[in-house]
Design a protein around this motif. Structure first.
Motif, PDB file in Angstrom:
ATOM      1  N   GLU A  24      19.573  27.817 -21.234  1.00 56.03           N
ATOM      2  CA  GLU A  24      18.826  27.293 -20.032  1.00 56.03           C
ATOM      3  C   GLU A  24      17.808  26.514 -20.611  1.00 56.03           C
ATOM      4  N   ASP A  25      17.066  27.290 -21.545  1.00 57.08           N
ATOM      5  CA  ASP A  25      16.009  26.601 -22.297  1.00 57.08           C
ATOM      6  C   ASP A  25      16.353  25.444 -22.947  1.00 57.08           C
ATOM      7  N   LYS A  26      17.408  25.272 -23.832  1.00 58.82           N
ATOM      8  CA  LYS A  26      17.748  24.123 -24.258  1.00 58.82           C
ATOM      9  C   LYS A  26      18.331  23.121 -23.383  1.00 58.82           C
ATOM     10  N   SER A  27      18.823  23.418 -22.239  1.00 56.61           N
ATOM     11  CA  SER A  27      18.975  22.319 -21.110  1.00 56.61           C
ATOM     12  C   SER A  27      17.764  21.894 -20.393  1.00 56.61           C
ATOM     13  N   ASN A  28      16.651  22.969 -20.311  1.00 60.48           N
ATOM     14  CA  ASN A  28      15.563  22.277 -19.713  1.00 60.48           C
ATOM     15  C   ASN A  28      14.755  21.381 -20.729  1.00 60.48           C
ATOM     16  N   ILE A  29      14.758  21.764 -21.920  1.00 56.87           N
ATOM     17  CA  ILE A  29      14.069  21.109 -22.826  1.00 56.87           C
ATOM     18  C   ILE A  29      14.714  19.600 -22.998  1.00 56.87           C
TER      19      ILE A  29
ATOM     20  N   SER B 148      16.387  18.161 -20.437  1.00 56.77           N
ATOM     21  CA  SER B 148      16.180  17.248 -19.232  1.00 56.77           C
ATOM     22  C   SER B 148      14.677  17.046 -19.603  1.00 56.77           C
ATOM     23  N   MET B 149      13.916  17.574 -19.851  1.00 64.20           N
ATOM     24  CA  MET B 149      12.592  17.212 -20.249  1.00 64.20           C
ATOM     25  C   MET B 149      12.229  15.979 -21.116  1.00 64.20           C
ATOM     26  N   LEU B 150      12.882  16.250 -22.266  1.00 65.50           N
ATOM     27  CA  LEU B 150      12.939  15.021 -23.138  1.00 65.50           C
ATOM     28  C   LEU B 150      13.723  13.732 -22.832  1.00 65.50           C
ATOM     29  N   GLY B 151      14.606  14.050 -21.730  1.00 62.28           N
ATOM     30  CA  GLY B 151      15.383  12.697 -20.978  1.00 62.28           C
ATOM     31  C   GLY B 151      14.256  12.199 -20.196  1.00 62.28           C
ATOM     32  N   LYS B 152      13.622  13.260 -19.180  1.00 62.30           N
ATOM     33  CA  LYS B 152      12.404  12.425 -18.652  1.00 62.30           C
ATOM     34  C   LYS B 152      11.307  11.767 -19.288  1.00 62.30           C
ATOM     35  N   ILE B 153      10.870  12.386 -20.428  1.00 62.84           N
ATOM     36  CA  ILE B 153      10.026  11.790 -21.190  1.00 62.84           C
ATOM     37  C   ILE B 153      10.410  10.345 -21.888  1.00 62.84           C
ATOM     38  N   GLU B 154      11.514  10.466 -22.369  1.00 63.64           N
ATOM     39  CA  GLU B 154      12.118   9.193 -22.990  1.00 63.64           C
ATOM     40  C   GLU B 154      12.144   8.200 -21.642  1.00 63.64           C
ATOM     41  N   SER B 155      12.701   8.407 -20.501  1.00 71.18           N
ATOM     42  CA  SER B 155      12.456   7.401 -19.467  1.00 71.18           C
ATOM     43  C   SER B 155      11.341   7.124 -19.142  1.00 71.18           C
ATOM     44  N   ILE B 156      10.429   8.083 -19.045  1.00 68.94           N
ATOM     45  CA  ILE B 156       8.843   7.339 -18.561  1.00 68.94           C
ATOM     46  C   ILE B 156       8.471   6.702 -19.706  1.00 68.94           C
ATOM     47  N   LEU B 157       8.776   6.759 -21.047  1.00 73.30           N
ATOM     48  CA  LEU B 157       8.219   5.971 -22.283  1.00 73.30           C
ATOM     49  C   LEU B 157       9.036   4.745 -22.257  1.00 73.30           C
ATOM     50  N   ASN B 158      10.224   4.560 -21.853  1.00 70.58           N
ATOM     51  CA  ASN B 158      10.974   3.369 -21.672  1.00 70.58           C
ATOM     52  C   ASN B 158      10.319   2.419 -20.538  1.00 70.58           C
ATOM     53  N   ARG B 159      10.224   3.310 -19.529  1.00 79.18           N
ATOM     54  CA  ARG B 159       9.617   2.619 -18.327  1.00 79.18           C
ATOM     55  C   ARG B 159       8.040   2.043 -18.596  1.00 79.18           C
ATOM     56  N   LYS B 160       7.452   2.763 -19.332  1.00 81.93           N
ATOM     57  CA  LYS B 160       6.089   2.251 -19.856  1.00 81.93           C
ATOM     58  C   LYS B 160       6.166   1.034 -20.708  1.00 81.93           C
TER      59      LYS B 160
END
Length: 163
Positions: free
Chosen positions: A65-70, A72-84
């Motif tokens: 669960e922690d791996k999948s949460n991490i 997911s969080m990394l994916g969100k961070i990457e999408s935010i960075l890509n958006r920026k």
């Protein structure tokens, strides 16, 4: 040997056999008790083993669960960075004028030159003096004295750091 002697010897032998049998029975009972104790310990250990296996399974599940949460969080961070990054590339055309001004300022950076010291009384006199490359260009482009750099003041500040 008489009958009385034979009976006496048989009686002694029978008493010895009965005594040995009682001792063996006592040892047997002690061993049975020890076996029961060991069986109880085995049952306790098996219960503890099952609990530990459950805990290990829970930890594995939590880890997944922690791996999948991490992830997911990394994916969100990457999408935010890509958006920026994409937002920055959209705004880069509007900021190109500002970056050109920064480049012009970089060209007018103060350069340190090594010159001999004029004061011979101090051996720790700094050898670096500040000079401006294109002071005429800066004066003609701006005209206001608030944006000019006071080279003498900067030199005295730097000399203070060297002492």
């Amino acid at each position: 040997m008489t009958n009385a002697e034979t009976i006496s010897k048989l009686n002694n032998a029978l008493s010895t056999l009965i005594k040995a049998y009682e001792e063996l029975q006592e040892d047997n009972n002690n061993l049975k008790t020890r076996i029961n104790e060991l069986e109880d310990e085995v049952l306790e250990l098996e219960g503890a083993k099952e609990d530990l296996e459950k805990n290990v399974d829970e930890f594995k599940n939590h880890t997944q669960e922690d791996k999948s949460n991490i992830s997911s969080m990394l994916g969100k961070i990457e999408s935010i960075l890509n958006r920026k990054i994409s937002d920055n590339s959209n705004t880069s055309s509007s900021s190109s004028n500002a970056s050109e001004k920064v480049e012009e300022k970089k060209e007018n950076v103060l350069v340190l030159e090594s010159e001999p010291a004029t004061n011979t009384s101090s051996t720790n006199q700094p050898l670096n003096v500040l000079k401006k490359d294109d002071t005429k260009e800066d004066e003609s482009s701006n005209g206001s004295s608030s944006n000019k750099i006071d080279l003498n003041r900067m030199a005295s500040l730097l000399n203070g750091f060297n002492h």
